[in-house]
Design a protein around this motif. Structure first.
Motif, PDB file in Angstrom:
ATOM      1  N   SER A  29      41.742  38.310  30.010  1.00  0.00           N
ATOM      2  CA  SER A  29      40.820  39.342  30.487  1.00  0.00           C
ATOM      3  C   SER A  29      41.535  40.603  30.973  1.00  0.00           C
ATOM      4  N   HIS A  30      42.743  40.458  31.546  1.00  0.00           N
ATOM      5  CA  HIS A  30      43.402  41.670  32.051  1.00  0.00           C
ATOM      6  C   HIS A  30      43.855  42.571  30.908  1.00  0.00           C
ATOM      7  N   ILE A  31      44.099  41.990  29.748  1.00  0.00           N
ATOM      8  CA  ILE A  31      44.466  42.812  28.579  1.00  0.00           C
ATOM      9  C   ILE A  31      43.257  43.651  28.142  1.00  0.00           C
ATOM     10  N   ILE A  32      42.068  43.032  28.202  1.00  0.00           N
ATOM     11  CA  ILE A  32      40.849  43.767  27.831  1.00  0.00           C
ATOM     12  C   ILE A  32      40.637  44.925  28.820  1.00  0.00           C
ATOM     13  N   TYR A  33      40.821  44.635  30.108  1.00  0.00           N
ATOM     14  CA  TYR A  33      40.671  45.703  31.119  1.00  0.00           C
ATOM     15  C   TYR A  33      41.645  46.848  30.815  1.00  0.00           C
ATOM     16  N   ASP A  34      42.920  46.523  30.595  1.00  0.00           N
ATOM     17  CA  ASP A  34      43.926  47.569  30.356  1.00  0.00           C
ATOM     18  C   ASP A  34      43.585  48.416  29.133  1.00  0.00           C
ATOM     19  N   LYS A  35      43.182  47.753  28.049  1.00  0.00           N
ATOM     20  CA  LYS A  35      42.887  48.503  26.803  1.00  0.00           C
ATOM     21  C   LYS A  35      41.640  49.362  26.971  1.00  0.00           C
ATOM     22  N   MET A  36      40.643  48.822  27.669  1.00  0.00           N
ATOM     23  CA  MET A  36      39.410  49.607  27.862  1.00  0.00           C
ATOM     24  C   MET A  36      39.678  50.800  28.783  1.00  0.00           C
ATOM     25  N   LYS A  37      40.502  50.591  29.782  1.00  0.00           N
ATOM     26  CA  LYS A  37      40.816  51.683  30.713  1.00  0.00           C
ATOM     27  C   LYS A  37      41.567  52.804  29.982  1.00  0.00           C
ATOM     28  N   GLU A  38      42.423  52.396  29.067  1.00  0.00           N
ATOM     29  CA  GLU A  38      43.173  53.372  28.276  1.00  0.00           C
ATOM     30  C   GLU A  38      42.227  54.183  27.387  1.00  0.00           C
ATOM     31  N   ARG A  39      41.264  53.513  26.761  1.00  0.00           N
ATOM     32  CA  ARG A  39      40.419  54.195  25.772  1.00  0.00           C
ATOM     33  C   ARG A  39      39.159  54.813  26.376  1.00  0.00           C
TER      34      ARG A  39
ATOM     35  N   ARG B 195      37.068  42.487  38.417  1.00  0.00           N
ATOM     36  CA  ARG B 195      37.503  41.798  39.641  1.00  0.00           C
ATOM     37  C   ARG B 195      39.003  41.587  39.573  1.00  0.00           C
ATOM     38  N   SER B 196      39.612  41.402  40.754  1.00  0.00           N
ATOM     39  CA  SER B 196      40.994  40.925  40.722  1.00  0.00           C
ATOM     40  C   SER B 196      41.071  39.701  41.612  1.00  0.00           C
ATOM     41  N   PHE B 197      41.725  38.702  41.114  1.00  0.00           N
ATOM     42  CA  PHE B 197      41.861  37.449  41.840  1.00  0.00           C
ATOM     43  C   PHE B 197      43.304  37.338  42.325  1.00  0.00           C
ATOM     44  N   ASP B 198      43.816  36.115  42.434  1.00  0.00           N
ATOM     45  CA  ASP B 198      45.138  35.894  43.043  1.00  0.00           C
ATOM     46  C   ASP B 198      46.269  36.701  42.395  1.00  0.00           C
ATOM     47  N   SER B 199      46.207  36.854  41.084  1.00  0.00           N
ATOM     48  CA  SER B 199      47.316  37.503  40.385  1.00  0.00           C
ATOM     49  C   SER B 199      47.415  38.976  40.752  1.00  0.00           C
ATOM     50  N   GLY B 200      46.322  39.553  41.299  1.00  0.00           N
ATOM     51  CA  GLY B 200      46.330  40.970  41.627  1.00  0.00           C
ATOM     52  C   GLY B 200      46.009  41.844  40.422  1.00  0.00           C
ATOM     53  N   ARG B 201      45.996  41.245  39.225  1.00  0.00           N
ATOM     54  CA  ARG B 201      45.666  42.028  38.031  1.00  0.00           C
ATOM     55  C   ARG B 201      44.153  42.177  37.933  1.00  0.00           C
TER      56      ARG B 201
ATOM     57  N   LEU C 277      41.461  23.411  28.562  1.00  0.00           N
ATOM     58  CA  LEU C 277      41.203  23.758  29.963  1.00  0.00           C
ATOM     59  C   LEU C 277      41.400  25.269  30.113  1.00  0.00           C
ATOM     60  N   VAL C 278      40.349  25.954  30.552  1.00  0.00           N
ATOM     61  CA  VAL C 278      40.363  27.419  30.634  1.00  0.00           C
ATOM     62  C   VAL C 278      40.257  27.857  32.088  1.00  0.00           C
ATOM     63  N   ASN C 279      41.111  28.781  32.501  1.00  0.00           N
ATOM     64  CA  ASN C 279      40.985  29.417  33.811  1.00  0.00           C
ATOM     65  C   ASN C 279      39.919  30.514  33.673  1.00  0.00           C
ATOM     66  N   ASN C 280      38.732  30.244  34.219  1.00  0.00           N
ATOM     67  CA  ASN C 280      37.599  31.170  34.034  1.00  0.00           C
ATOM     68  C   ASN C 280      37.802  32.492  34.761  1.00  0.00           C
ATOM     69  N   LEU C 281      38.768  32.563  35.668  1.00  0.00           N
ATOM     70  CA  LEU C 281      39.029  33.815  36.380  1.00  0.00           C
ATOM     71  C   LEU C 281      39.929  34.738  35.557  1.00  0.00           C
ATOM     72  N   MET C 282      40.647  34.159  34.590  1.00  0.00           N
ATOM     73  CA  MET C 282      41.621  34.943  33.809  1.00  0.00           C
ATOM     74  C   MET C 282      41.212  35.175  32.358  1.00  0.00           C
ATOM     75  N   VAL C 283      40.297  34.335  31.861  1.00  0.00           N
ATOM     76  CA  VAL C 283      40.109  34.257  30.403  1.00  0.00           C
ATOM     77  C   VAL C 283      38.626  34.340  30.040  1.00  0.00           C
ATOM     78  N   LEU C 284      38.329  35.152  29.025  1.00  0.00           N
ATOM     79  CA  LEU C 284      36.978  35.189  28.444  1.00  0.00           C
ATOM     80  C   LEU C 284      36.936  34.211  27.268  1.00  0.00           C
ATOM     81  N   HIS C 285      35.785  33.589  27.043  1.00  0.00           N
ATOM     82  CA  HIS C 285      35.655  32.694  25.884  1.00  0.00           C
ATOM     83  C   HIS C 285      34.394  33.036  25.092  1.00  0.00           C
ATOM     84  N   SER C 286      34.352  32.542  23.860  1.00  0.00           N
ATOM     85  CA  SER C 286      33.198  32.812  22.993  1.00  0.00           C
ATOM     86  C   SER C 286      33.054  31.649  22.010  1.00  0.00           C
TER      87      SER C 286
END
Ligand code: FE2
Length: 333
Positions: free
Chosen positions: A155-165, A239-245, A307-316
Motif C-alpha cells: 500500500s505504501h508504494i501506491i501512496y507514493d506513486k499517487m502522490k507523485e502523479r 493512514r500510517s501505522f507502526d512503520s511510519g510509512r 497470511l496478509v498484513n491488512n495494514l500494509m497490503v491491499l488485496h483483490s
C-alpha cells in the motif's frame, strides 16, 4: 513414513516483486526436511512449528507484508481452521462488512459469495469502518482451473506513486478522508461483491439494533422502506501505522462507480471525498493502472495458506476463467 520436525525455508517464485529495500514481496515459506530424519510432515508438525516460531513469523509478516505458506499438509477447511488457531490471533468479527460471506467451520468463512467469474477490485479489508481486521488468512481449498488469483500489493508504494502523479488529489484525500455509501436491502445479494444485506452486516433483523451497531462504527443508516442507505465516514483514506510509512488505506477502488459515462463497477456503492467533492476520474484511471502494474498475482495451489498484513497490503480477486475455485478466509484482529 517417518514424520516430525522441520524448518521453514524461504523459497522464491517468479511472480514476487522487490520492496524498496530489495526484500521480496511476499515472503514464501515451505517445509525443509533436509537434515531431519523425516520424509514428510503432518498437519500437527506445521501447527507446532507455527507456535514455536510465532514471533519470527510475525516479524516476517510485518517486514514483508504477506507470507505464502506453500507445500504444507493443509487439505481441508478444518485443517485451515487448525492453522489459524495455531497462530492464536484474536478473531475479528465481521460486523459492518459489505460482502456476503458464510461460515464454513470454526473461524473459517467463504471469502465472498459473489460469482467467481467476477473480479473484486483492490481494497484493505473493512477500511470504511474504524474497527478493521489487522491480519487476513486465505486458504486454497480447490485450485482454480485458470484465473481467480488473489493479487496483493504494497500500500505504501501506491501512496507514493499517487502522490507523485496526483499531489492535489492526495492532499485533499489526506485532509478530508472518504465517505462511503452503500445501498443494502434486507436480503443478501450474492450476485454482487458488496451484496451483503443490512441484516447480515449488523447481525440483526431489528432496524434500531442495526442503527445502534452501525453508529458505533461511525456509520449512519437511512431507511427507504426495508432498504438501508449505509453512510460510513468520513473516515481517513491515508493512514500510517507502526512503520511510519503512509498507506493507501481505503476501499476507493471497490466503491468507485466509474466515470458517469461508463458504469464499470458495482452499482450499489459510491464514494466521495469527506467534504462532498467527487473523486476525479483521471486520478482513478491512474490509480487502477498503478495497482495493476505494482501487484503480485501468484496462481493458487491446493493447500496454499496466504497470511496478509491488512495494514500494509491491499488485496483483490481476479475473475475465474476456468472453474473450479474455492478460496476461504479468516479475519483476525
Ligand atoms: Fe477482501
Amino acid at each position: 513414513m517417518a514424520t516430525g520436525k522441520f524448518v521453514f525455508q524461504e523459497v522464491s517464485l517468479p511472480q514476487q516483486k522487490p520492496h524498496y529495500n530489495g526484500l521480496l514481496f511476499p515472503a514464501v515459506l515451505s517445509p525443509n526436511l533436509i537434515g531431519t530424519k523425516s520424509t514428510t510432515i503432518q498437519l500437527f508438525d506445521f501447527q507446532e512449528a507455527i507456535k514455536a516460531h510465532k514471533p519470527w513469523l510475525e516479524s516476517l509478516l510485518n517486514k514483508r507484508g504477506a507470507i505464502l505458506f506453500r507445500g504444507f499438509p493443509v487439505t481441508s477447511p478444518s485443517d485451515f481452521n487448525d492453522v489459524v488457531e495455531a497462530f492464536g490471533f484474536p478473531e475479528a468479527v465481521y460486523v459492518g462488512g459489505r460482502a456476503s460471506r458464510t461460515q464454513v467451520v470454526g473461524r473459517v468463512y467463504t471469502a465472498n459469495e459473489c460469482p467467481p467469474g467476477k473480479g473484486i477490485p483492490f481494497h484493505h479489508e473493512m477500511a470504511y469502518v474504524p474497527d478493521f481486521p489487522t491480519k487476513l488468512f486465505f486458504f486454497c481449498d480447490e485450485e482454480p482451473g485458470e484465473g481467480g488469483e488473489t493479487p496483493i500489493v504494497l500500500s505504501h508504494i501506491i501512496y507514493d506513486k499517487m502522490k507523485e502523479r496526483h499531489p492535489e488529489f492526495v492532499a485533499k484525500l489526506e485532509e478530508h478522508g472518504l465517505t462511503y455509501i452503500k445501498v443494502a436491502s434486507d436480503v443478501d445479494d450474492p450476485s454482487s461483491f458488496t451484496g451483503g444485506s443490512w441484516k447480515s452486516a449488523y447481525k440483526t433483523d431489528d432496524k434500531s439494533v442495526a442503527e445502534d451497531r452501525a453508529s458505533k462504527l461511525g456509520t449512519k443508516l437511512e431507511w427507504i422502506g426495508n432498504t438501508a442507505k449505509i453512510i460510513s465516514g468520513p473516515v481517513p483514506a491515508i493512514r500510517s501505522f507502526d512503520s511510519g510509512r503512509k498507506t493507501w488505506f481505503n476501499s476507493l477502488a471497490v466503491s468507485y462507480n466509474g466515470p458517469a459515462s461508463e458504469k464499470i463497477y458495482n452499482g450499489n456503492t459510491s464514494v466521495e471525498l469527506g467534504n462532498g467533492d467527487l473523486v476525479p476520474d483521471d486520478a482513478m484511471v491512474d490509480f487502477l493502472n498503478i495497482l495493476e502494474e505494482e501487484c503480485v498475482a501468484i496462481p493458487w495451489k491446493k493447500g496454499d495458506v496466504l497470511l496478509v498484513n491488512n495494514l500494509m497490503v491491499l488485496h483483490s480477486r481476479r475473475p475465474l476463467l476456468k472453474p473450479p475455485r474455492r478460496v476461504l478466509a479468516s479475519l483476525c484482529k
